[in-house]
Motif scaffolding. Structure first.
Motif, short mmCIF file in Angstrom:
data_model
loop_
_atom_site.label_atom_id
_atom_site.label_comp_id
_atom_site.label_asym_id
_atom_site.label_seq_id
_atom_site.Cartn_x
_atom_site.Cartn_y
_atom_site.Cartn_z
N PRO A 150 0.82 -1.22 0.00
CA PRO A 150 0.00 0.00 0.00
C PRO A 150 0.85 1.27 0.00
O PRO A 150 1.98 1.29 0.51
CB PRO A 150 -0.82 -0.13 1.29
N CYS A 151 0.30 2.33 -0.59
CA CYS A 151 1.00 3.61 -0.65
C CYS A 151 1.39 4.06 0.76
O CYS A 151 0.66 3.82 1.74
CB CYS A 151 0.12 4.66 -1.32
N LYS A 152 2.49 4.76 0.87
CA LYS A 152 3.06 5.15 2.16
C LYS A 152 2.07 5.93 3.00
O LYS A 152 1.93 5.71 4.21
CB LYS A 152 4.33 5.96 1.93
N ASP A 153 1.36 6.88 2.40
CA ASP A 153 0.43 7.73 3.14
C ASP A 153 -1.02 7.34 2.90
O ASP A 153 -1.92 8.19 3.01
CB ASP A 153 0.64 9.19 2.74
N CYS A 154 -1.28 6.07 2.57
CA CYS A 154 -2.63 5.62 2.24
C CYS A 154 -3.61 5.90 3.38
O CYS A 154 -3.39 5.46 4.52
CB CYS A 154 -2.62 4.13 1.92
N PRO A 155 -4.71 6.62 3.11
CA PRO A 155 -5.67 6.92 4.18
C PRO A 155 -6.63 5.77 4.49
O PRO A 155 -7.32 5.81 5.50
CB PRO A 155 -6.43 8.12 3.61
N VAL A 156 -6.67 4.75 3.61
CA VAL A 156 -7.65 3.67 3.79
C VAL A 156 -7.47 2.97 5.12
O VAL A 156 -8.43 2.71 5.86
CB VAL A 156 -7.54 2.66 2.62
N LYS A 157 -6.21 2.65 5.49
CA LYS A 157 -5.98 1.90 6.72
C LYS A 157 -6.21 2.74 7.97
O LYS A 157 -6.23 2.21 9.08
CB LYS A 157 -4.56 1.33 6.72
#
Length: 627
Positions: free
Chosen positions: A574-581
Motif C-alpha cells: 500500500p502507498c506510504k500515506d494511504c488513508p484507507v488503513k
C-alpha cells in the motif's frame, strides 16, 4: 558390550553373487539368459522363489511367450512386435541394444496375471541376434495404480463411459490408424428425447438413474471394442468400429430405439422417454472426430424434426434443404432455414425474431448460435460491463462441441488465474477501428506467448471482440472466438459491428433498469466526469470496486485481480500515506491527507461509503486531486 551367544558373520565389502541375489529378491527381479541360436532361455535363480508361473528353463522361448498362455492374451500382439523388432535389429554403430516392454505375466498358483517389465540387452553380429541377457521386474502395483488414475481421468463417473475429451481422443486415435483396406466404422450421436421434463419432474437422482439405464442399453447393443462416450448431459457418442453393413447398422439402431422407447412414472405422473440418433459414415462423411460429429449432428436434427424416436443417416441433400415434422414428403429443416435466413439478411432476421418472441434475451441467444454455426466458431459470447467494478461478466454464451464455457463454475473455480489472464488479454487489446472499439487477434498463441498456459486451458487461439454502448455509456462487448488461429475477414467484422450496435440500442438497452439502479448509475456518471482521481476500494483486500474515467484514461494495462496500489501505481505494498488503513470500520470520519503515488504529491480525501451491489463489504471512497 558383547554377547557370547551372538554368532559373528562376515560383513561384505563389495558386490558379490550373494549381494546381487539379495537385491533381486527385495526388488522382485528375476534374471535370465537367452541363447538365440537354439531359442533357449534359462533363469539365473530358482524360479520357485518368484511370483510367476515359470519353468527353470524354457525352450523354444519365443513360442512359449507369444504363442502360449504365459503372456496375457491381450498382450501377445505387443510381445510379438517386441520379438520382431529384436530379430530384425541391426545397428552398424553398436553390437548391442537395450529393449524394454511391459506385459502381463501369468502368476504362480492361479493368481491371475501380474504386470511386469521386461528389460533385455540384446547382442548381435552381422548375421543377426546372438544372445540376450535380461530381467523381469514386478511392476504390478505401480501399473494398476497408474491405470486406475488414467481410468478416473478419462471416464464419466455415472455411466463408466469415456468422457467428452477422452472420447474425441480415442476416436481420433483409432481413425488415424485406418487404411483403405480396413472395414470402415460408423459414427453415431445418441440424444435423449424428453429427458429434461423427466429430470425436472422426478428429480436429479431419478434422472441419473434414467441416464445410467440409457448407458446400459447402449453398451448392451454395441460391442466391447466399439468406442462409447458420454459427451454431455443426455448425449452419447458411439464409434461403431468395423461396421459390417448398413443392414447391421439398421438392426442395431432399431433395436436400441425399441429398447429405450418407454414411459417413466412416479407419484402418479407419467412421462414419455425415447432417443433420437444421427449417423455419419467414414470416410464419405468425414475422416476425423470433428468432421463426423458435424455430419452426425445434422442427421440428428433430421431425426428430431421428423418426430424423434428414430435414426437418420447423413446425406448431402441435408445441406440446403431441411426437415420438418409436418411434411415428410417435402422435408425442410427448420434449423437450416433459419440459418439461411440469418445469413442472407441478418438485420431483418433479428428484427423479425425480436418481434415474434418479444424477448430480447431469447433473440440474443438464438443469434449467438447463428453466428457460431455460420462462421464455424467455438465460442460466441455477450459480456456485460459493470461500471461499479470495472469488470466484464458473461451474460450470454454459445459453445461449440469443441469449445469451453467460461461461464461454468468448474472453470471459474479451478482456473481463476487463467480466466483473469483471458480477461486481461482481451481488454488490453481494445483500440478504435473502422468496426468500432475492437479487440482483435488472429493468433493468440503467437502474440501472447507468455500466457500460453492460460490460452491452452481456456482454448483461445484467436478472437474478435467489439464493445457496445448506449448514449456514450459502455454496456458490454460481444466476442467471437476460435480454439485455433484464424483470419477475421471483413464480412465477420462487419457483422459483429452491426450486431454490437443492435445490442447497445435495441436488444440490451438499459431503459428497463430500476429507479435505484438509475440513481446509482447517475452517481457513477457524476463521479466519472469529475477531473479528480476517484476510486472506491475494498478496505480489506484493497481491490478497486470502482474508478472513474480520469483514472481509466491513465491506465496502460488493466487486470481485475490486482490491488489498487498494484493496478494504479505498480507498487507491491500500500502507498506510504494511504488513508484507507486509517479509517474506522464504518464510522463517518473524514480524512484529509497528501499522497505521493502518482509521481507528484497531491491532496486527497477519504471516507467510508456504501456502494450498490457491494453492500456487504467495508469500502472507502478516495478523491485525489489530479495534476
Amino acid at each position: 558390550m558383547s554377547d557370547s551367544n551372538v554368532t559373528n558373520s562376515a560383513i561384505p565389502t563389495e558386490f558379490s553373487t550373494e549381494i546381487y541375489g539379495a537385491l533381486s529378491d527385495v526388488e522382485n527381479i528375476i534374471y535370465f539368459k537367452w541363447t538365440i541360436e537354439n531359442d533357449y532361455m534359462e533363469f539365473m535363480a530358482p524360479v520357485e522363489n518368484c511370483d510367476y508361473d515359470l519353468l527353470q528353463s524354457v525352450s523354444p522361448a519365443s513360442s512359449a511367450f507369444f504363442k502360449g498362455d504365459i503372456i496375457h492374451p491381450d498382450d501377445r500382439e505387443i510381445f510379438e512386435t517386441f520379438f520382431d523388432q529384436m530379430f530384425w535389429m541391426q545397428d552398424t554403430k553398436n553390437d548391442h541394444k537395450l529393449f524394454i516392454t511391459k506385459a502381463r505375466l501369468r502368476g504362480k498358483g492361479g493368481n491371475g496375471y501380474l504386470w511386469v517389465e521386461f528389460r533385455l540387452m540384446l547382442y548381435f553380429n552381422d548375421l543377426g541376434p546372438v544372445v540376450a541377457f535380461g530381467c523381469i521386474c514386478n511392476i504390478n502395483v505401480k501399473q494398476l495404480w497408474q491405470l486406475e488414475l488414467q481410468h478416473s481421468a478419462e471416464h464419466d463417473v455415472l455411466t463408466g463411459f469415456y468422457n467428452k475429451t477422452a472420447t474425441q481422443h480415442h476416436i481420433d486415435e483409432y481413425l488415424s490408424t485406418l487404411t483403405a483396406t480396413d472395414i470402415p466404422p460408423a459414427f453415431l450421436i445418441i440424444d435423449a428425447d424428453g429427458f429434461k421434463a423427466i429430470n425436472d419432474a422426478f428429480g436429479h437422482l431419478f434422472g441419473d438413474g434414467v441416464l445410467t439405464d440409457m448407458g446400459h442399453e447402449i453398451r448392451g447393443i454395441f460391442r466391447q471394442k466399439d468406442i462409447v462416450g458420454r459427451i454431455g448431459g443426455d448425449e452419447f457418442v458411439v464409434l461403431f468400429r468395423e461396421m459390417p453393413s448398413l443392414d447391421v447398422l439398421d438392426k442395431r439402431c432399431t433395436e436400441l430405439l425399441k429398447n429405450l422407447d418407454r414411459t417413466y412414472e412416479s407419484n402418479n405422473v407419467s412421462l414419455p422417454f425415447s432417443i433420437s440418433v444421427g449417423v455419419a459414415l467414414y470416410p464419405e462423411h468425414g475422416t476425423s472426430y470433428t468432421e463426423l460429429f458435424k455430419r452426425a449432428d445434422r442427421a440428428l436434427y433430421e431425426s428430431k424434426s421428423l418426430g424423434k424416436n428414430r435414426y437418420s443417416i447423413y446425406h448431402s441433400s441435408l445441406i440446403g434443404r431441411s426437415f420438418s415434422v409436418e411434411s415428410e414428403r417435402d422435408p425442410q429443416h427448420a434449423e437450416d432455414m433459419r440459418q439461411k435466413a440469418f445469413q442472407d439478411n441478418m438485420l431483418e432476421f433479428i428484427l423479425n425474431l425480436l418481434y415474434e418472441t418479444q424477448n430480447p434475451e431469447v433473440t440474443v441467444q438464438v443469434c449467438l448460435e447463428m453466428f457460431g454455426k455460420q462462421y464455424n466458431l467455438d465460442r460466441v459470447c455477450v459480456n456485460r460491463f459493470n461500471r461499479s467494478s470495472n469488470k466484464y461478466s458473461v451474460a450470454f454464451e454459445w459453445i461449440s462441441p469443441n469449445g469451453i464455457s467460461l461461464n461454468s463454475e468448474t472453470i471459474v473455480k479451478q482456473y481463476p488465474f487463467f480466466v483473469d489472464r483471458y480477461c486481461n488479454i482481451v481488454e488490453s487489446n481494445y483500440h478504435p477501428s473502422p468496426y468500432g472499439v475492437t479487440s482483435i487477434c488472429e493468433n493468440a498463441f503467437q502474440k501472447f506467448k507468455e500466457d500460453a498456459e492460460a490460452l491452452e486451458k481456456i482454448k483461445l487461439g484467436s478472437f474478435a471482440h467489439c464493445q457496445f454502448s448506449h448514449s456514450g455509456e459502455l454496456l458490454g462487448s460481444i466476442g467471437f472466438e476460435s480454439i485455433h488461429p484464424r483470419e477475421w475477414e471483413q464480412d465477420i467484422l462487419t457483422k459483429i459491428s452491426i450486431f454490437s450496435v443492435l445490442l447497445g440500442n435495441i436488444l440490451l438497452d438499459r431503459k428497463s433498469d430500476t429507479v435505484a439502479e438509475k440513481m446509482n448509475r447517475h452517481l457513477q456518471n457524476i463521479l466519472d466526469h469529475m477531473q479528480e482521481f476517484i476510486y472506491v476500494v475494498d478496505k480489506n483486500s484493497y481491490e478497486p470496486i470502482f474508478f472513474n474515467n480520469t483514472i481509466r484514461q491513465t491506465l496502460i494495462t488493466s487486470s481485475s485481480a490486482q490491488t489498487c496500489y498494484k493496478r494504479f501505481h505498480n507498487l507491491d505494498e500500500p502507498c506510504k500515506d494511504c488513508p484507507v488503513k486509517r479509517l474506522s470500520k464504518d464510522g463517518n470520519e473524514y480524512i484529509d491527507v497528501k499522497i505521493n503515488n502518482w509521481g507528484v504529491e497531491t491532496p486527497a480525501r477519504a471516507y467510508n461509503i456504501h456502494w450498490e451491489d457491494e453492500m456487504d463489504k467495508n469500502l472507502a471512497l478516495i478523491i485525489q486531486s489530479s495534476f
